[in-house]
Design a protein around this motif. Structure first.
Motif, mmCIF file in Angstrom:
data_model
loop_
_atom_site.group_PDB
_atom_site.id
_atom_site.type_symbol
_atom_site.label_atom_id
_atom_site.label_comp_id
_atom_site.label_asym_id
_atom_site.label_seq_id
_atom_site.Cartn_x
_atom_site.Cartn_y
_atom_site.Cartn_z
ATOM 1 N N CYS A 97 -53.859 1.542 7.911
ATOM 2 C CA CYS A 97 -52.903 1.836 8.902
ATOM 3 C C CYS A 97 -52.858 3.515 9.197
ATOM 4 O O CYS A 97 -53.037 4.228 8.115
ATOM 5 N N GLU A 99 -50.632 5.178 10.152
ATOM 6 C CA GLU A 99 -49.505 5.959 9.959
ATOM 7 C C GLU A 99 -49.034 6.100 8.258
ATOM 8 O O GLU A 99 -48.814 7.215 8.036
ATOM 9 N N CYS A 100 -49.380 5.067 7.690
ATOM 10 C CA CYS A 100 -48.780 5.082 6.484
ATOM 11 C C CYS A 100 -49.987 5.268 5.552
ATOM 12 O O CYS A 100 -49.879 5.282 4.162
ATOM 13 N N CYS A 115 -49.582 -0.629 11.126
ATOM 14 C CA CYS A 115 -49.482 -1.779 10.689
ATOM 15 C C CYS A 115 -48.218 -2.261 10.695
ATOM 16 O O CYS A 115 -47.113 -1.779 11.555
ATOM 17 N N CYS A 118 -45.018 -0.447 9.582
ATOM 18 C CA CYS A 118 -44.546 0.965 10.329
ATOM 19 C C CYS A 118 -44.199 0.468 11.829
ATOM 20 O O CYS A 118 -43.207 1.113 12.349
HETATM 21 ZN ZN LIG Z 1 -48.368 1.600 8.252
#
Ligand SMILES: [Zn+2]
Length: 124
Positions: A97, A99-100, A115, A118
């Protein structure tokens, strides 16, 4: 009658999750995990994962979506030990992901780009 919770991950056409997706307990019999394939002396064909099973993790802490790749047994080939590099190529594709930065273990839904955890946080 199937409850809403059990149908949350029901997406045989893959329109929501990018590839055909089933709740863990409703996986069709021709779709096997790597473990189940290996137990039959088989490995995935060049097509890679045809589907995935998703479920909610039950560990303590923030709930996370858990996933496992599923392979169509009809495309499976006799088992062979892949090189470490090839193994990485097969399993890392678009599963981390942005983002994370977690390798979530399932293919990121194309329409989300992140994901499922998120995406849910962004929607909340
Ligand atoms: Zn994520």
């Amino acid at each position: 009658m199937v409850s809403r919770i059990r149908t949350r991950f029901w997406d045989p056409s893959g329109t929501r999750y990018g590839i055909p997706t089933y709740p863990r307990h409703l996986v069709p019999p021709h779709l096997l995990t790597l473990h189940q394939l290996a137990a039959q002396g088989l490995r995935p064909g060049p097509q890679g994962a045809q589907a995935q099973a998703l479920w909610r993790g039950r560990r303590p802490g923030p709930p996370r979506v858990r996933a496992i790749s599923l392979y169509d047994v009809r495309f499976a080939l006799p088992k062979r030990t892949p090189s470490p590099r090839r193994r990485t190529d097969i399993f890392k594709t678009s599963r981390t992901c942005p983002e994370c930065l977690i390798d979530v273990g399932y293919v990121l839904p194309r329409h989300l780009g992140v994901c499922l955890d998120c995406a849910e946080e962004a929607a909340a």
